[in-house]
Scaffold this motif. Structure first.
Motif, PDB file in Angstrom:
ATOM      1  N   ASP A   1       0.832  -1.211   0.000  1.00  0.00           N
ATOM      2  CA  ASP A   1       0.000   0.000   0.000  1.00  0.00           C
ATOM      3  C   ASP A   1       0.865   1.258   0.000  1.00  0.00           C
ATOM      4  OD1 ASP A   1       0.976  -0.012   2.592  1.00  0.00           O
ATOM      5  OD2 ASP A   1      -0.963  -0.339   3.540  1.00  0.00           O
ATOM      6  N   PHE A   2       2.167   1.098   0.216  1.00  0.00           N
ATOM      7  CA  PHE A   2       3.148   2.198   0.168  1.00  0.00           C
ATOM      8  C   PHE A   2       2.802   3.321   1.150  1.00  0.00           C
ATOM      9  CE2 PHE A   2       3.613  -0.024  -3.790  1.00  0.00           C
ATOM     10  CZ  PHE A   2       4.988  -0.111  -3.921  1.00  0.00           C
TER      11      PHE A   2
ATOM     12  N   GLU B   1       0.164  -0.965  -6.348  1.00  0.00           N
ATOM     13  CA  GLU B   1      -0.286  -0.201  -5.188  1.00  0.00           C
ATOM     14  C   GLU B   1      -1.705  -0.649  -4.841  1.00  0.00           C
ATOM     15  OE1 GLU B   1      -1.293   4.436  -3.913  1.00  0.00           O
ATOM     16  OE2 GLU B   1      -0.692   3.938  -5.969  1.00  0.00           O
ATOM     17  N   VAL B   2      -1.896  -1.155  -3.631  1.00  0.00           N
ATOM     18  CA  VAL B   2      -3.193  -1.669  -3.196  1.00  0.00           C
ATOM     19  C   VAL B   2      -3.874  -0.618  -2.320  1.00  0.00           C
ATOM     20  CG1 VAL B   2      -4.415  -3.578  -2.094  1.00  0.00           C
ATOM     21  CG2 VAL B   2      -2.241  -3.999  -3.255  1.00  0.00           C
TER      22      VAL B   2
ATOM     23  N   ASP C   1      -8.899  -5.369 -13.714  1.00  0.00           N
ATOM     24  CA  ASP C   1      -7.981  -4.223 -13.767  1.00  0.00           C
ATOM     25  C   ASP C   1      -6.567  -4.661 -14.151  1.00  0.00           C
ATOM     26  OD1 ASP C   1      -9.993  -2.488 -13.106  1.00  0.00           O
ATOM     27  OD2 ASP C   1      -9.539  -2.447 -10.966  1.00  0.00           O
ATOM     28  N   THR C   2      -6.146  -5.837 -13.671  1.00  0.00           N
ATOM     29  CA  THR C   2      -4.828  -6.358 -14.034  1.00  0.00           C
ATOM     30  C   THR C   2      -4.755  -6.661 -15.528  1.00  0.00           C
ATOM     31  OG1 THR C   2      -4.508  -7.326 -11.825  1.00  0.00           O
ATOM     32  CG2 THR C   2      -3.138  -8.191 -13.614  1.00  0.00           C
ATOM     33  N   ALA C   3      -5.808  -7.282 -16.046  1.00  0.00           N
ATOM     34  CA  ALA C   3      -5.834  -7.618 -17.473  1.00  0.00           C
ATOM     35  C   ALA C   3      -5.782  -6.362 -18.334  1.00  0.00           C
ATOM     36  CB  ALA C   3      -7.095  -8.419 -17.789  1.00  0.00           C
TER      37      ALA C   3
ATOM     38  N   LEU D   1       0.691  -0.022 -11.278  1.00  0.00           N
ATOM     39  CA  LEU D   1      -0.669  -0.564 -11.351  1.00  0.00           C
ATOM     40  C   LEU D   1      -1.358  -0.341 -10.015  1.00  0.00           C
ATOM     41  CD1 LEU D   1      -3.012  -2.343 -12.447  1.00  0.00           C
ATOM     42  CD2 LEU D   1      -1.665  -4.345 -11.748  1.00  0.00           C
ATOM     43  N   VAL D   2      -2.543   0.266 -10.038  1.00  0.00           N
ATOM     44  CA  VAL D   2      -3.330   0.491  -8.820  1.00  0.00           C
ATOM     45  C   VAL D   2      -4.466  -0.514  -8.784  1.00  0.00           C
ATOM     46  CG1 VAL D   2      -4.743   2.105  -7.500  1.00  0.00           C
ATOM     47  CG2 VAL D   2      -2.780   2.951  -8.804  1.00  0.00           C
TER      48      VAL D   2
END
Length: 317
Positions: free
Chosen positions: A190-191, A221-222, A293-295, A282-283
């Motif tokens: 989550d940084f 980033e989660v 969202d990843t795809a 990537l968020v």
């Protein structure tokens, strides 16, 4: 005990299949891989051999510096190693959406490893957990992935804070120091580790820059929606999962607005630091479909890389 192990492996296999099948469907017609640039990585420079080497592989920077022609060989993707740094610190157990941040982070790690398997990479992992950095050796294949998932599943949640323990910056530094072979590095967190000082850059920025100077780096980033804004619901008790500090606060409309602005500024600072590090970003959110969202991210990066390759002079076809 054997029955429990069998049930765990069956559950992990279902997770494996669900991610694979969904990604394959969403990425239909696209190259199913997580390499974000052309399908090879530059190796060390060496002297140019006339009549044997492709002039398109000329390393002009080294050639200009030494006045002697040099080229860089290309290391095939299958020879590269992928390493994931997974943040399992207490703050990652938080979640008010469809999932906790930890669940999304583990899913991102699985997706990254599944996608890199398509190009033959070995994958390993480092975990930031209970104030220490734990390492899982690089392997390849589905059984190795199941073993990795079992290791993560067995890691306790709801840990008490570990004052003086390893931070995200320490974990990234450890990855830089111990994994020198070129390849893909995925950092999932989550940084939200604090900055080094008032108005200063995050303490993970410098080691992340070092990591990206040698490797291809994807940062995931989660985010949970309650980290971006809170409702004005009156008196609540809040606990900081990283420090264990507890505080009573009254959430009024004014406090909620101040929180929203501060959270926005914090996220902007994180994004600015990641841009300075030169990483792919990537968020993923706990209240969204993270597989979709990843795809979309992979498709966008692949198309961008393909476009750049076609329009860059001297790029091997």
């Amino acid at each position: 005990m054997l029955g429990t192990d069998a049930r765990l492996r069956a559950a992990l296999r279902r997770l494996d299949l669900r991610i694979v099948h969904r990604l394959e469907g969403l990425l239909h017609g696209e190259h199913l891989g997580l390499r974000l640039g052309p399908g090879s990585e530059a190796a060390e420079a060496r002297l140019y051999q006339p009549g044997e080497d492709d002039v398109r592989l000329m390393d002009w920077a080294v050639t200009a510096r030494t006045d002697v022609p040099h080229v860089r060989d290309l290391v095939a993707d299958r020879e590269l190693e992928s390493w994931t740094l997974l943040d399992l610190s207490p703050g990652m157990d938080f979640g008010t959406g469809l999932h906790t941040k930890r669940q999304v982070a583990v899913g991102a790690m699985v997706a990254a490893n599944l996608l890199t398997q398509r190009v033959g990479d070995r994958f390993g992992a480092h975990f930031l957990h209970q104030g220490t950095v734990r390492r899982w050796p690089a392997r390849s294949g589905k059984e190795a992935l199941l073993s990795l998932l079992a290791t993560v599943a067995a890691a306790p949640t709801g840990d008490a804070p570990h004052p003086g323990g390893a931070t995200l910056a320490d974990a990234v530094t450890d990855l830089v120091r111990t994994r020198r072979r070129r390849g893909l590095r995925v950092v999932v967190s989550d940084f939200l580790d604090g900055p080094s000082g008032e108005g200063g850059s995050p303490d993970w920025e410098r080691p992340l820059r070092q990591l990206s100077s040698r490797h291809q780096v994807l940062v995931v980033e989660v985010v949970d929606p309650r980290e971006l804004e809170v409702p004005d619901i009156g008196s609540v008790t809040l606990r900081d999962p990283r420090t264990g500090a507890v505080r009573d606060i009254r959430l009024t409309a004014r406090v909620s607005e101040r929180y929203r602005r501060a959270a926005h500024a914090q996220r902007q600072a994180i994004r600015a630091a990641l841009r300075r590090c030169g990483v792919h970003h990537l968020v993923l959110r706990t209240d969204r479909d993270w597989v979709l969202d990843t795809a979309r991210f992979v498709i966008h990066q692949r198309r961008t890389a393909h476009h750049m390759a076609r329009h860059t002079p001297g790029t091997p076809r």
